[in-house]
Design a protein around this motif. Structure first.
Motif, PDB file in Angstrom:
ATOM      1  N   ALA A  39       0.813  -1.216   0.000  1.00 29.75           N
ATOM      2  CA  ALA A  39       0.000   0.000   0.000  1.00 29.75           C
ATOM      3  C   ALA A  39       0.849   1.270   0.000  1.00 29.75           C
ATOM      4  CB  ALA A  39      -0.923   0.008   1.211  1.00 29.75           C
ATOM      5  N   ALA A  40       2.141   1.141   0.270  1.00 30.62           N
ATOM      6  CA  ALA A  40       3.004   2.318   0.341  1.00 30.62           C
ATOM      7  C   ALA A  40       3.326   2.825  -1.064  1.00 30.62           C
ATOM      8  CB  ALA A  40       4.290   1.977   1.083  1.00 30.62           C
ATOM      9  N   PRO A  41       3.204   4.118  -1.311  1.00 36.72           N
ATOM     10  CA  PRO A  41       3.559   4.666  -2.621  1.00 36.72           C
ATOM     11  C   PRO A  41       5.043   4.480  -2.901  1.00 36.72           C
ATOM     12  CG  PRO A  41       2.288   6.243  -1.329  1.00 36.72           C
ATOM     13  CD  PRO A  41       2.693   5.150  -0.397  1.00 36.72           C
ATOM     14  N   THR A  42       5.380   4.220  -4.153  1.00 36.08           N
ATOM     15  CA  THR A  42       6.770   4.042  -4.543  1.00 36.08           C
ATOM     16  C   THR A  42       7.076   4.877  -5.778  1.00 36.08           C
ATOM     17  OG1 THR A  42       6.273   2.108  -5.907  1.00 36.08           O
ATOM     18  CG2 THR A  42       6.876   1.698  -3.603  1.00 36.08           C
ATOM     19  N   GLY A 108      -3.754   7.343  -9.350  1.00 39.62           N
ATOM     20  CA  GLY A 108      -2.409   7.449  -9.893  1.00 39.62           C
ATOM     21  C   GLY A 108      -1.792   8.820  -9.722  1.00 39.62           C
ATOM     22  N   GLY A 109      -2.252   9.555  -8.698  1.00 41.39           N
ATOM     23  CA  GLY A 109      -1.798  10.926  -8.535  1.00 41.39           C
ATOM     24  C   GLY A 109      -1.018  11.214  -7.273  1.00 41.39           C
ATOM     25  N   TYR A 110      -0.479  10.177  -6.618  1.00 46.53           N
ATOM     26  CA  TYR A 110       0.258  10.445  -5.380  1.00 46.53           C
ATOM     27  C   TYR A 110       1.408  11.415  -5.620  1.00 46.53           C
ATOM     28  CZ  TYR A 110       3.144   9.884  -1.226  1.00 46.53           C
ATOM     29  OH  TYR A 110       3.877  10.139  -0.090  1.00 46.53           O
ATOM     30  N   LEU A 144     -10.862  12.467  -5.812  1.00 45.91           N
ATOM     31  CA  LEU A 144     -10.050  12.480  -4.593  1.00 45.91           C
ATOM     32  C   LEU A 144     -10.933  12.406  -3.360  1.00 45.91           C
ATOM     33  CD1 LEU A 144      -7.178  12.858  -3.359  1.00 45.91           C
ATOM     34  CD2 LEU A 144      -7.690  15.301  -3.278  1.00 45.91           C
ATOM     35  N   ASP A 145     -11.976  13.208  -3.331  1.00 49.80           N
ATOM     36  CA  ASP A 145     -12.881  13.217  -2.188  1.00 49.80           C
ATOM     37  C   ASP A 145     -13.580  11.868  -2.033  1.00 49.80           C
ATOM     38  OD1 ASP A 145     -14.305  14.753  -0.043  1.00 49.80           O
ATOM     39  OD2 ASP A 145     -16.036  14.285  -1.289  1.00 49.80           O
ATOM     40  N   ALA A 146     -13.986  11.288  -3.157  1.00 56.17           N
ATOM     41  CA  ALA A 146     -14.661   9.989  -3.110  1.00 56.17           C
ATOM     42  C   ALA A 146     -13.711   8.897  -2.616  1.00 56.17           C
ATOM     43  CB  ALA A 146     -15.201   9.630  -4.491  1.00 56.17           C
ATOM     44  N   ASP A 147     -12.472   8.928  -3.108  1.00 57.53           N
ATOM     45  CA  ASP A 147     -11.499   7.917  -2.689  1.00 57.53           C
ATOM     46  C   ASP A 147     -11.096   8.095  -1.232  1.00 57.53           C
ATOM     47  OD1 ASP A 147     -11.363   6.488  -5.071  1.00 57.53           O
ATOM     48  OD2 ASP A 147      -9.803   7.771  -5.912  1.00 57.53           O
ATOM     49  N   LEU A 148     -11.041   9.342  -0.796  1.00 56.29           N
ATOM     50  CA  LEU A 148     -10.708   9.613   0.604  1.00 56.29           C
ATOM     51  C   LEU A 148     -11.742   8.983   1.530  1.00 56.29           C
ATOM     52  CD1 LEU A 148      -8.788  11.114   2.522  1.00 56.29           C
ATOM     53  CD2 LEU A 148     -10.234  13.137   2.265  1.00 56.29           C
ATOM     54  N   LYS A 149     -13.005   9.025   1.123  1.00 57.27           N
ATOM     55  CA  LYS A 149     -14.069   8.441   1.929  1.00 57.27           C
ATOM     56  C   LYS A 149     -14.119   6.920   1.770  1.00 57.27           C
ATOM     57  CE  LYS A 149     -16.910  12.621   1.582  1.00 57.27           C
ATOM     58  NZ  LYS A 149     -18.107  13.235   0.955  1.00 57.27           N
TER      59      LYS A 149
END
Length: 206
Positions: A39-42, A108-110, A144-149
């Motif tokens: 789960a960690a961004p790379t 895909g925006g980290y 972003l808001d939807a994924d955050l929830k």
């Protein structure tokens, strides 16, 4: 090199190989979880010969100062695997920054959000300032808001794992970089390059 403090981790992260299980249990360190949490961004080269693990806070001025140099050093080297560990320990807004950065990963925006937040000058940055910076990053804000929830539980679990890993390593603050077999704090471009070279030298000598 700024605040150059290399501490050997007894081969903890050298070449991505773990210490014997008994030693890991004794130290309370889960090397595989630190290096390869899915789960960690790379970033960088997923097959790189040196892994860099970066523990960061979006309200940390030293993190912000070193972030462009780290990105440049990793890009120019071409053989570094970079793992981001969002470790929001400074303010409540730091937690919010980590949450939206990790939520951006689902589209895909980290990297975009990470750069936007790191580019905000100063410390004590508010949630409002963070959101404004993200608005200019090209991220789909509705998504972003939807994924955050939708992924709130997974994001919280990852932040808790990052905290536990930092504590198991005895980290005292941000930034903290694990570079091959070394642990160090703030570095500049030349310092990162030197650390990469030394990590490879140590790995080759084993």
């Amino acid at each position: 090199m700024q605040r150059r403090h290399f501490l050997m981790l007894a081969g903890l992260l050298a070449a991505g190989t773990a210490l014997p299980a008994s030693a890991l249990r004794a130290q309370g360190v889960d090397v595989d979880a630190i290096l390869r949490d899915p789960a960690a961004p790379t970033a960088g080269n997923p097959k790189g010969d040196v892994t860099v693990v970066a523990f960061l806070d979006y309200n940390c001025p030293f993190c912000k100062k070193s972030a462009p140099d780290l990105e440049r050093a990793v890009r120019e080297d071409g053989r570094i695997r970079l793992v981001y560990k969002d470790w929001p320990i400074l303010t409540e807004a730091s937690v919010y920054g980590a949450q939206i950065a990790l939520a951006a990963k689902y589209q895909g925006g980290y990297d975009k959000v990470h750069r936007a937040l790191m580019a905000i000058p100063g410390r004590g940055v508010s949630k409002e300032q963070m959101l404004k910076a993200v608005q200019g990053s090209g991220i789909d804000l509705a998504r972003l808001d939807a994924d955050l929830k939708a992924h709130a539980g997974d994001i919280t679990a990852l932040l808790r794992r990052n905290l536990a890993q930092a504590e198991s390593l005895g980290l005292q603050g941000t930034p903290a970089y694990l570079i091959g077999p070394f642990r160090t704090s703030t570095l500049d471009y030349a310092g990162f390059k030197e650390a990469f070279t030394e990590a490879r030298r140590r790995q080759a000598a084993q």
